[in-house]
Write an enzyme that holds these catalytic residues in place. Structure first.
Site, mmCIF file in Angstrom:
data_model
loop_
_atom_site.group_PDB
_atom_site.id
_atom_site.type_symbol
_atom_site.label_atom_id
_atom_site.label_comp_id
_atom_site.label_asym_id
_atom_site.label_seq_id
_atom_site.Cartn_x
_atom_site.Cartn_y
_atom_site.Cartn_z
ATOM 1 N N LEU A 1 36.715 57.443 40.810
ATOM 2 C CA LEU A 1 37.095 56.685 39.624
ATOM 3 C C LEU A 1 36.012 55.703 39.211
ATOM 4 C CD1 LEU A 1 40.817 55.800 40.362
ATOM 5 C CD2 LEU A 1 39.937 57.664 39.025
ATOM 6 N N GLU B 1 32.211 53.488 40.784
ATOM 7 C CA GLU B 1 31.357 53.129 41.908
ATOM 8 C C GLU B 1 30.608 51.859 41.590
ATOM 9 O OE1 GLU B 1 28.877 56.225 43.345
ATOM 10 O OE2 GLU B 1 27.846 54.922 44.759
ATOM 11 N N GLY B 2 30.615 50.950 42.530
ATOM 12 C CA GLY B 2 29.833 49.727 42.380
ATOM 13 C C GLY B 2 28.918 49.569 43.567
ATOM 14 N N ALA C 1 31.669 48.976 46.539
ATOM 15 C CA ALA C 1 32.689 49.942 46.935
ATOM 16 C C ALA C 1 32.731 51.117 45.973
ATOM 17 C CB ALA C 1 34.049 49.265 46.979
ATOM 18 N N LYS D 1 39.899 52.894 48.183
ATOM 19 C CA LYS D 1 38.705 52.085 47.977
ATOM 20 C C LYS D 1 37.846 52.211 49.217
ATOM 21 C CE LYS D 1 37.598 47.209 47.074
ATOM 22 N NZ LYS D 1 38.171 45.955 46.571
ATOM 23 N N LYS D 2 36.718 52.832 49.043
ATOM 24 C CA LYS D 2 35.836 53.050 50.179
ATOM 25 C C LYS D 2 34.733 52.001 50.116
ATOM 26 C CE LYS D 2 32.663 56.600 51.747
ATOM 27 N NZ LYS D 2 32.309 58.000 51.547
ATOM 28 N N ASP E 1 40.334 33.792 43.905
ATOM 29 C CA ASP E 1 39.622 34.506 42.829
ATOM 30 C C ASP E 1 40.603 34.996 41.770
ATOM 31 O OD1 ASP E 1 37.485 35.378 41.446
ATOM 32 O OD2 ASP E 1 37.209 37.217 42.590
#
Lengths: 404, 360
Positions: A67, A69-70, A73, A91-92, A188
């Site tokens: 979905l 990528e950053g 994660a 969430k990997k 946050d």
């Protein structure tokens, strides 16, 4: 620090966790319910119990498409192996260059606190497992309808009124209250960490900066919370603070929901303080006893001091919330954290029972953000703003602050 | 039971053959040309009118057909509508069931419910038709009738009203069509007459000789054109008015309405977190905490010793009242309930997990 979260659930910690929280979580379900079947002391085929349990958890889920990528994660859509109609977000967390020897603090914080908190307004963590290369995978609730920021920004396409703001604030308030009641500071809170479930329920996500309430004399870092939503005490470098920081963030989100643009959006920490002075009033010893003792306190000219704004100022700016709503907003944006209302007091406010009644969640405006938006939201690290504005935001946690 | 004899009665279907002989008295149409056959919906055995008069005039009597011992009454004998007695019987049964199960589509909130209802009704009907579990089915039918007497009556009233409305609508449509035809005819006649009139006028004017012929012809042409345009727009208008009247309406499922009265908004969403085994005091005396309470550096940032005390108390008493076995049981149930927003929706609805009243 152990790498697989399952390993951490040895006998003693189990008892402690159960005793303190009495809240259940999927992660522990696996480890506890499977334990009697396999004697823990006897490794099977040379593999450790922890590994086997991890594999069992891993086998239960299937990753589908990516979905988003950053740097921090990758987010996948997933489903249960047993039930293909179930939808999940996995969430990997990437193995970080900064934390080669272990896990990034964000991941640990997220797992640690999310697994303790089970509430309809907090994103659910179903399981945690590690995949190859010892990547940490968080199995999270799938929230397909984007986030609040998207709705706030789309002032052309989405119209909403006080009833909707009240509904959203109610859900946010419950989430924060539940965190604080369980002695967790979120640190946050901002609109794009408020994800929307398929049924319209707002869920607080991204616990990458969360921590539990500090013991006395144990300093915390002040470099938390995305700047626009950061309270003045953190800008002044306070190392001892409380749930009031989250309440301030809630207040700014509330203001943003009404205004439909960020209430105080500073470019630097000093600019942020300046904007707060202009919008709310200059902090002085009179309205905030002891403020000048804070490390980062900036002296202001007596002449340039702006008195704390009265109710009529707020009424002119946030009139749509009504006088009662403005009362609540003012108490959430009090400069002195001790005078700020607590999350419980927020929910006890009479605004909730006054007209208009909050919109039922199924009638709240929706804007199908879709899976991609969730991917965007989850791949971010705590404290970041999108659109390449990351440099405007203090992000890196300075852990030395806590140790000193 | 009733089926086999019915087949016997209806089996001879070659027209003009055995149909012309009464199966009871064996008299034939040849001898009695005005012979009429009647059936009784009890067993659907056919017999001639004179047999009915002969056998049943003195009150109920058993059916004269061999092997059928049903008691029949004269009043219920009637002429058959369909040639095939199977169909006759089916239609009767369906009519009876539909008279009891006359719920309407609008009463259901979802298509699924409506379809389930229809299926249920069809099952009952089929059982009656095929003679499967007749006794139970009849009991069900009676029970339903008893329970829903009011609703059945209401729906019957609605239906008859609706039928009347439909008829009225048909009549109105017919009337409208007739009016339209008439109007069109009149229009045509008018037009022709006007044309002739215009022609005559033109000829008259030309005969009188004032002005030259071309101008007169053009003028009169213009007048005719104007008149016909006016007429056409009027006709168009009336046609549009007629079209605006809705000819039929489509009714569907009942709109989803939450009948439940709105509960007062609970900002806490059904959760209540209260210590169960201890009271939290406002102030706990301890010398270690004193400077945390008084140090401006600590207090100015909003640090609250009270929160620390609350936490310490909670952690001290936290495990009381928690039974691991129950917890695990509950957890497994929750795990089976599924993932995703389903559980969130459930929790959002009632806040079931939070009201355990546990140690939080």
């Amino acid at each position: 620090m152990a790498i697989s979260p399952v390993v951490t659930y040895d006998a003693t910690s189990n008892i402690k966790v159960t005793a303190t929280k009495a809240k259940s979580l999927a992660v522990r379900t696996n480890s506890i319910s499977n334990a009697p079947n396999a004697p823990p002391s006897k490794p099977e085929k040379g593999r450790e119990l922890a590994e086997r349990l991890n594999d069992e958890t891993k086998q239960k889920y299937v990753k589908d498409k990516k979905l988003g990528e950053g740097t921090y994660a990758i987010v996948y859509l997933g489903h249960l192996r047993a039930d293909h109609s179930s939808l999940l977000a996995i969430k990997k967390i990437k193995v970080n260059t900064e934390y080669r020897d272990g896990l990034s603090m964000d991941a640990i914080r997220e797992v640690k606190h999310l697994q303790e908190l089970s509430h309809p307004n907090i994103i659910a963590l179903h399981a945690v497992f590690s995949s190859k290369n010892q990547n940490l995978n968080l199995v999270l609730e799938y929230l397909p309808l984007g986030d609040l920021e998207m709705l706030i920004k789309d002032s052309e396409g989405i119209r909403y009124g006080t009833a909707e703001v009240k509904a959203w604030m109610g859900m946010l308030g419950r989430a924060v209250w539940f965190c604080h009641e369980n002695f967790v500071l979120h640190r946050d809170i901002k609109p794009n960490n408020l994800l929307i479930a398929a049924d319209g329920e707002v869920k607080l996500a991204d616990f990458g900066l969360a921590r539990s309430f500090s013991d006395p004399y144990r300093p915390m870092t002040y470099q938390v919370i995305t700047r626009w939503y950061r309270p003045p005490e953190l800008l002044f470098g306070a190392r001892f603070y409380s749930g009031a920081v989250d309440v301030w963030s809630m207040g700014t989100v509330f203001a943003e929901l009404i205004l439909r643009f960020p209430f105080v959006a500073g470019n630097t920490d000093v600019h942020q303080l300046e904007l707060i002075c202009n919008a709310i009033g200059t902090p002085t010893e009179e309205n905030w006893p002891g403020v000048s003792k804070l490390e980062g306190f900036l002296k202001y000219d007596k002449a340039a001091t702006i008195p704390v704004r009265g109710k009529d100022f707020y009424l002119s700016k946030f009139g749509t919330a009504g006088p009662v709503g403005v009362d609540l907003l003012m108490s959430m944006l009090a400069l002195d954290p001790r005078k700020r209302c607590t999350a419980r007091q927020v929910l006890e406010h009479k605004w909730w029972s006054s007209d208009p009644r909050p919109t039922a969640k199924e009638y709240l405006p929706k804007k199908g953000g879709g899976a991609e938006r969730m991917g965007e939201d989850l791949k971010r690290r705590g404290g970041e703003i999108e659109d390449g504005r990351g440099e405007k935001v203090a992000r890196k946690l300075n852990f030395d602050v806590g140790k000193s | 039971m009733s089926r086999a004899p019915a087949r016997n009665g209806a089996a001879p279907r070659r027209p003009g053959d055995e149909d012309d002989i009464c199966p009871v008295c064996k008299s034939s149409r040849y001898l009695n040309p005005s012979m009429r056959f009647l059936v009784n919906p009890e067993c659907y055995h056919k017999m001639c009118e004179s047999c009915v008069d002969r056998i049943f005039s003195h009150g109920p009597a058993p059916c004269p057909v061999a092997g059928c011992a049903r008691t029949l009454r004269k009043a219920r004998f009637r002429r058959q509508t369909f040639e095939d007695l199977h169909i006759e019987r089916e239609v009767d049964i369906r009519r009876r069931v539909a008279g009891v199960f006359n719920r309407r589509e609008e009463e259901f909130e979802s298509l699924r419910d409506w379809n389930n209802y229809l299926e249920e009704v069809e099952n009952l009907t089929w059982n009656l038709l095929q003679g499967v579990d007749v006794k139970e089915t009849e009991e069900k039918l009676d029970a339903y009738k008893e329970q829903n007497e009011e609703g059945i009556k209401q729906n019957a009233a609605i239906e008859s009203q609706e039928n009347a409305n439909t008829e009225a609508q048909f009549a109105a449509q017919k009337e409208q069509a007739r009016l339209r035809r008439e109007a069109a005819l009149n229009e045509e006649l008018d037009e022709r007459r006007e044309k002739e009139e215009g022609m005559r006028e033109m000829v008259d004017m030309m005969a009188k000789g004032d002005g030259d012929a071309d101008t007169i012809a053009r003028e009169s042409q213009k007048v005719v054109l104007k008149k016909s345009t006016a007429r056409r727009t009027a006709a168009e208008k009336s046609r549009q008015q007629a079209a605006a009247v809705p000819l039929f309406s489509i009714q569907g499922l009942k709109p989803l309405t939450q009948a439940a009265p709105e509960k007062e908004y609970d900002p806490f969403g059904g959760y209540a977190i209260k210590p169960e085994y201890y009271y939290l005091r406002d102030h706990y005396e301890h010398s270690w905490l004193d400077s945390a309470r008084s140090d401006a550096q600590i207090t100015a940032g909003g640090y609250d010793v009270g929160e620390y005390c609350a936490r310490a108390m909670m952690e001290a008493f936290g495990g009381l009242g928690v039974f691991v076995q129950d917890e695990i049981g509950g957890r497994q149930m929750r795990a089976e309930k599924g993932v995703g927003t389903a559980s969130a929706a459930a929790a959002g609805g009632g806040g079931e997990e939070g009201v355990d009243g546990d140690v939080l």
